[in-house]
Design an enzyme around this catalytic site. Structure first.
Site, PDB file in Angstrom:
ATOM      1  N   SER A 126      12.233  49.109  25.141  1.00  0.00           N
ATOM      2  CA  SER A 126      10.851  49.460  24.782  1.00  0.00           C
ATOM      3  C   SER A 126      10.819  50.403  23.598  1.00  0.00           C
ATOM      4  CB  SER A 126      10.172  50.210  25.927  1.00  0.00           C
ATOM      5  OG  SER A 126      10.371  49.592  27.136  1.00  0.00           O
ATOM      6  N   HIS A 159      10.931  42.053  22.798  1.00  0.00           N
ATOM      7  CA  HIS A 159      10.208  42.968  23.692  1.00  0.00           C
ATOM      8  C   HIS A 159       9.109  42.228  24.439  1.00  0.00           C
ATOM      9  CE1 HIS A 159       7.615  46.859  24.110  1.00  0.00           C
ATOM     10  NE2 HIS A 159       8.338  46.635  25.180  1.00  0.00           N
ATOM     11  N   GLU A 218       6.902  40.991  21.320  1.00  0.00           N
ATOM     12  CA  GLU A 218       7.024  41.763  20.081  1.00  0.00           C
ATOM     13  C   GLU A 218       8.482  41.590  19.631  1.00  0.00           C
ATOM     14  OE1 GLU A 218       6.531  46.009  20.726  1.00  0.00           O
ATOM     15  OE2 GLU A 218       5.650  46.274  18.751  1.00  0.00           O
ATOM     16  N   ASN A 230       4.175  50.441  21.523  1.00  0.00           N
ATOM     17  CA  ASN A 230       4.287  51.780  22.107  1.00  0.00           C
ATOM     18  C   ASN A 230       3.994  52.891  21.112  1.00  0.00           C
ATOM     19  OD1 ASN A 230       4.729  51.226  24.846  1.00  0.00           O
ATOM     20  ND2 ASN A 230       6.810  50.553  24.371  1.00  0.00           N
TER      21      ASN A 230
END
Ligand SMILES: NC(=O)c1ccc[n+]([C@@H]2O[C@H](COP(=O)([O-])OP(=O)(O)OC[C@H]3O[C@@H](n4cnc5c(N)ncnc54)[C@H](O)[C@@H]3O)[C@@H](O)[C@H]2O)c1
Length: 290
Positions: free
Chosen positions: A118, A139, A151, A189
Site C-alpha cells: 500500500s 495495488h 493502481e 493513499n
C-alpha cells in the site's frame, strides 16, 4: 500472457486476489508462512463466490472451476513455473524483501514480480531483486472482488513490457487501472490517508463527534462511508503506518499522524479486525467510542 500466478500471503488481500484471478481462468498457487492461513483463505474464497452465485453474477460451474484452479504451494519450488508472482504479505519491508530474495532463485528468468504494497517504495523493493525491470506495484483494493480499481505503480526501472502485461491482466480481471509514479502513498493513499488523519484531528480537537464527522462527510460530501468508519475498515495500524511513510518519505509535517490515532493503535483498538476502533463492533449497530 499470464496463465499462472503464484500468490505469496493468503490474508484478506491474498485471498481476494486468488478469488478474482481463479474466476478469470488463471491457475493460482497460494502460499503463506502459516499453512492454516491458506486453508482459511480457500474456505473464505468458497463462501465469497457462493455470494456471487446467489446473486446470479457467477454460475455454480464457474465456482467449481475456479476452486479447482487454486492449489496450495507448500514451498517456493512449487512456484517455479508461474508467469507472475504477486506478493501480498504483511506490510513490512523486511518481510517483503526476505520473500523476494527467497523466491527469486526458483523462478524463470521472465517471471514478473509484483507487490501489493500500500505504501512501500516499489523502486527500492525492485532494486533488491536483481530484476527491477520485471518488478511492479499491483495495488488492489479491499474487498478485491468488489473494488473496481488496480493502481499500477511503476518503479523507476519498471519496463514498458512489464507495465503492459500487468495492465492487460488487470483488464482481464475486470478492473480499471490507474497508473501511478512511485512516490510515497502512490495516488490513493496520498490523498485518502491525510483526509482520514484530518478527520481524527477534527475529533481530537473537539471540532465534532465521531457521528457528526462521519455524517458530515457521508451526507455533505456524498462519501459512501465516513472517514472514521473507513479508517476502522482499513485498520488503524495500517492507517498509522501509511501516515508514517508519507511523513518519512515527503518530510513535510503536514503528514504528521494525529496523536489520537497513535493512542488508539497503542491501545490495540485497531478497528473492525479487533472489534473496536472509532466504533465498538460488539454491539449492533456499532457504537461510537468517544
Ligand atoms: N487491507 C487492505 O485494505 C489493503 C489494501 C491494499 C493493499 N494492502 C496490502 O496488502 C498486503 C497484505 O495485507 P492484508 O490486509 O492482506 O494483510 P493480512 O494480515 O490479512 O495478510 C498477510 C498475510 O501474509 C502472511 N505472511 C507474513 N509473512 C509471510 C511470509 N514471509 N511468507 C508468506 N506469507 C507471509 C501472513 O501469515 C498473513 O496471512 C500488505 O502489503 C498491505 O499493505 C492491504
Amino acid at each position: 500472457m499470464i496463465n499462472s500466478i503464484g500468490i505469496i500471503g493468503a490474508g484478506q488481500m491474498g485471498n481476494g486476489i486468488a478469488h478474482v484471478t481463479a474466476l478469470a481462468g488463471i491457475d493460482v498457487l497460494l502460499l503463506d508462512a502459516k499453512p492454516e492461513a491458506v486453508e482459511k483463505a480457500i474456505v473464505t474464497i468458497g463462501k465469497n463466490i457462493d455470494r456471487q452465485v446467489a446473486k446470479g453474477a457467477v454460475t455454480a460451474q464457474a465456482k467449481v472451476d475456479a476452486l479447482a484452479r487454486i492449489r496450495v504451494a507448500a514451498d517456493y519450488t512449487a512456484l517455479a513455473h508461474a508467469d507472475l508472482i504477486i506478493e501480498a504479505a504483511t506490510e513490512k519491508e523486511d518481510v517483503k524483501r526476505a520473500i523476494f530474495k527467497a523466491v527469486q532463485p526458483h523462478l524463470r528468468d521472465d517471471t514478473i514480480l509484483a507487490t501489493n504494497t500500500s505504501s512501500l517504495s516499489v523502486t527500492r523493493l525492485g532494486a533488491a531483486t536483481g530484476r527491477a525491470d520485471r518488478f511492479i506495484g499491483m495495488h488492489f483494493f479491499n474487498p478485491v472482488p468488489v473494488m473496481k480499481l488496480v493502481e499500477i505503480i511503476r518503479g523507476i526501472a519498471t519496463s514498458e513490457a512489464t507495465y503492459e502485461t500487468i495492465a492487460e491482466l488487470s483488464r482481464r480481471l475486470g478492473k480499471t487501472t490507474a497508473m501511478s509514479e512511485d512516490y510515497p502513498g502512490f495516488m490513493a493513499n496520498r490523498i485518502l490517508m491525510p483526509m482520514i488523519n484530518e478527520a481524527v484531528y477534527a475529533l481530537y480537537e473537539g471540532v465534532g463527534t465521531i457521528t457528526a464527522i462521519d455524517t458530515t462527510m457521508k451526507l455533505g460530501c456524498n462519501h459512501p462511508m465516513g472517514p472514521l468508519e473507513l479508517a476502522d475498515f482499513i485498520g488503524l495500524d495500517t492507517c498509522l503506518s501509511i501516515m508514517q511513510v508519507l511523513l518519512d518519505g515527503l518530510s513535510d509535517t503536514k503528514y504528521r499522524p494525529c496523536p489520537l490515532l497513535v493512542k488508539y493503535v497503542e491501545a490495540g483498538w485497531l478497528g473492525r479486525k479487533t472489534g473496536r476502533g472509532f466504533y465498538d463492533y460488539s454491539v449492533t449497530p456499532a457504537k461510537p467510542t468517544r
